[in-house]
Design an enzyme around this catalytic site. Structure first.
Site, mmCIF file in Angstrom:
data_model
loop_
_atom_site.group_PDB
_atom_site.id
_atom_site.type_symbol
_atom_site.label_atom_id
_atom_site.label_comp_id
_atom_site.label_asym_id
_atom_site.label_seq_id
_atom_site.Cartn_x
_atom_site.Cartn_y
_atom_site.Cartn_z
ATOM 1 N N GLY A 242 38.668 19.982 40.758
ATOM 2 C CA GLY A 242 39.937 20.607 40.037
ATOM 3 C C GLY A 242 40.525 19.955 39.142
ATOM 4 O O GLY A 242 41.497 20.147 38.630
ATOM 5 N N GLU A 278 34.931 17.675 45.692
ATOM 6 C CA GLU A 278 34.132 18.593 44.876
ATOM 7 C C GLU A 278 34.244 18.338 43.162
ATOM 8 O O GLU A 278 34.691 19.422 42.712
ATOM 9 C CB GLU A 278 33.865 19.770 45.035
ATOM 10 N N PRO A 279 34.574 17.036 42.844
ATOM 11 C CA PRO A 279 35.006 16.930 41.483
ATOM 12 C C PRO A 279 33.894 17.098 40.403
ATOM 13 O O PRO A 279 32.685 16.725 40.634
ATOM 14 C CB PRO A 279 35.424 15.474 41.387
ATOM 15 N N ARG A 281 34.635 18.170 36.455
ATOM 16 C CA ARG A 281 35.227 18.041 35.186
ATOM 17 C C ARG A 281 35.749 16.361 35.063
ATOM 18 O O ARG A 281 35.574 15.899 34.099
ATOM 19 C CB ARG A 281 36.274 18.885 34.983
ATOM 20 N N TYR A 322 37.301 29.684 26.599
ATOM 21 C CA TYR A 322 38.481 29.435 27.360
ATOM 22 C C TYR A 322 39.572 29.122 26.394
ATOM 23 O O TYR A 322 40.510 28.325 27.163
ATOM 24 C CB TYR A 322 38.307 28.140 28.580
ATOM 25 N N CYS A 353 26.971 34.528 13.605
ATOM 26 C CA CYS A 353 27.614 35.746 13.198
ATOM 27 C C CYS A 353 28.497 36.193 13.936
ATOM 28 O O CYS A 353 28.246 37.615 14.532
ATOM 29 C CB CYS A 353 26.235 36.703 12.783
ATOM 30 N N GLU A 354 29.468 35.842 14.448
ATOM 31 C CA GLU A 354 30.667 36.456 14.834
ATOM 32 C C GLU A 354 31.902 35.720 14.931
ATOM 33 O O GLU A 354 31.899 34.290 14.945
ATOM 34 C CB GLU A 354 30.428 36.892 16.275
#
Ligand SMILES: *Cc1c(COP(=O)(O)O)cnc(C)c1O
Length: 429
Positions: A242, A278-279, A281, A322, A353-354
């Protein structure tokens, strides 16, 4: 800190110019730095051991970057793996992560996955509910294997960060309450196939403030003491991942040394216990960039300038999913840019195409031309991991750099590869 810097006037990963990789592999392409991966792991490990936490289990969250060569790089530095599926267990094993450093997390593990994990001999299965405890115990008993389990607790704290990656509030689907954890721990200790070894929490991702973590960890400590007070043994306390990564527009994430000091303070006097982490990122984000080429610049009569890239939301989903911010840098800045050439305000978009296929709006960048290369910084976590072939765009390739060497660690498939994965229905022939 990372190893993406200007060398001889152009952006390089360690000692390899990104333009060299783009020319050889094509764009878009993810490029990872081995030195940054290893550095982030060792900085965290040294901070934790330096604060007096002995022999911590640092299990890299595979979902952040599951490439086997990336996992092998970290495994060779001593990392374990935090996995959430059989596929991830297989990746970790293929990368040479010893099973005794694999932690199996996740809200909805299937019986088949639990059986696979038990046979592989993973260190710990983190349980998120009572039905899961019963299932693990039954499978363990049937196989004659005792799965070491940890109970995942939802400590009910608000971690901040984006709602889609916040996990530690009671309303989120993760883990059980503190009271429920106490009951399940006692229950597990009486079950034949699921001896409890510890408790776990993970309150969210991209956390940039230590206060909510400290609040959660204090609750975890109190839980360990209550369990021990009931005569139960607790050998491991898994504090999850986290920690945030620096995305340039966001608050600076906590220093690993401050994180470690906070843990040492919160856990002081707890006695003999192994800490697990539990890293994802914080290890991988800054170790990767997505390199893309400018297709053209589309200027609207009302003045809006669209920088149309060859990368799209299928290659890097974070901005669409996000609202994530990625710093965007020219790979070959022109001499005037470095002296502060007048920036131009662009909307940076992909070819899909969006309207969701917009990386950012109103971003001031050095003036760019068709054919220029740009790099999305801090893209090593949840980048390639979330890529897809949406719009039948070929899956984005990945390259790993070490010093002056590079290797393609996931090649771009061919269109034939893409079509060959599908099959006809007999009645259509
Ligand atoms: C996603 C996840 C992690 C990693 O989170 P990061 O923010 O990338 O560090 C760790 N543990 C669990 C259980 C997760 O689901």
């Amino acid at each position: 800190m990372n190893h993406f810097e200007l060398k001889g006037g152009e952006l390089a990963c360690e000692d390899v110019a990104l333009s060299t990789i783009a020319a050889a592999v094509g764009t878009p392409v993810y490029v990872y730095s081995s030195a940054t991966l290893v550095r982030h792991f060792t900085v965290l490990r040294d901070a934790l051991t330096g604060a007096g936490l002995k022999d911590p289990l640092i299990a890299f969250a595979v979902k952040a970057n599951p490439n086997v060569a990336v996992l092998r790089t970290l495994a060779q530095a001593g990392a374990g793996a935090d996995v959430v599926s059989e596929g991830e267990i297989r990746r970790a094993l293929a990368a040479g992560v010893p099973p005794e450093r694999i932690v199996f997390s996740g809200v909805g593990k299937s019986a088949g996955e639990i059986e696979f994990a038990l046979k592989a001999g993973v260190a710990e299965i983190n349980l998120e509910s009572e039905p899961e405890l019963d299932l693990v115990s039954a499978i363990g008993q049937r196989l004659g294997k005792r799965a070491a389990v940890a109970i995942r607790v939802n400590p009910d704290v608000e971690a901040g960060g984006h709602a889609k990656i916040s996990t530690g509030k009671a309303e989120n689907k993760f883990g059980v309450s503190l009271a429920e954890a106490e009951r399940l721990y006692a229950k597990a200790s009486n079950l034949p196939g699921a001896p409890p070894v510890g408790v776990a929490c993970h309150i969210g991702s991209q956390i940039t403030d230590l206060a909510p973590m400290e609040a959660a960890f204090a609750k975890m400590r109190a839980l360990v003491e209550r369990l021990r007070g009931e005569g139960l043994s607790v050998e491991r306390l898994d504090l999850g991942g986290g920690l945030g990564a620096p995305y340039f527009n966001a608050p600076t994430p906590p220093d690993p040394a401050d994180y470690a000091a906070m843990i040492a303070r919160t856990m002081k006097g707890l006695g003999d216990i192994q800490f697990a982490f539990e890293p994802g990122r914080m290890i991988a984000a800054n170790a990767g960039v997505l390199v893309s080429r400018v297709q053209h610049i589309h200027e609207r009569p009302e003045g809006r300038k669209f920088l149309v890239l060859d990368a799209a939301m299928n290659d890097l989903l974070r901005p669409a999913m996000y609202d994530a911010y990625h710093d965007i840098r020219p790979v070959n800045p022109r001499p005037s840019d470095e002296k502060g050439g007048e920036p131009v305000v662009y909307d940076v978009v992909g070819p899909i195409c969006e309207t969701g296929d917009t990386f950012t709006r109103d971003r001031a960048l050095p003036p760019l031309k068709a054919g220029d290369l740009v790099a999305f910084m801090t893209a090593g976590a949840y980048g390639a991991a979330m890529s897809s072939e949406y719009n039948s765009r070929l899956l984005v390739p990945e390259v790993l750099v070490k010093g002056d060497q590079y290797a393609v660690i996931r090649p771009r498939p061919t269109y034939d590869d893409m079509l060959a994965r599908e099959a006809n229905a007999p009645w259509l022939s």
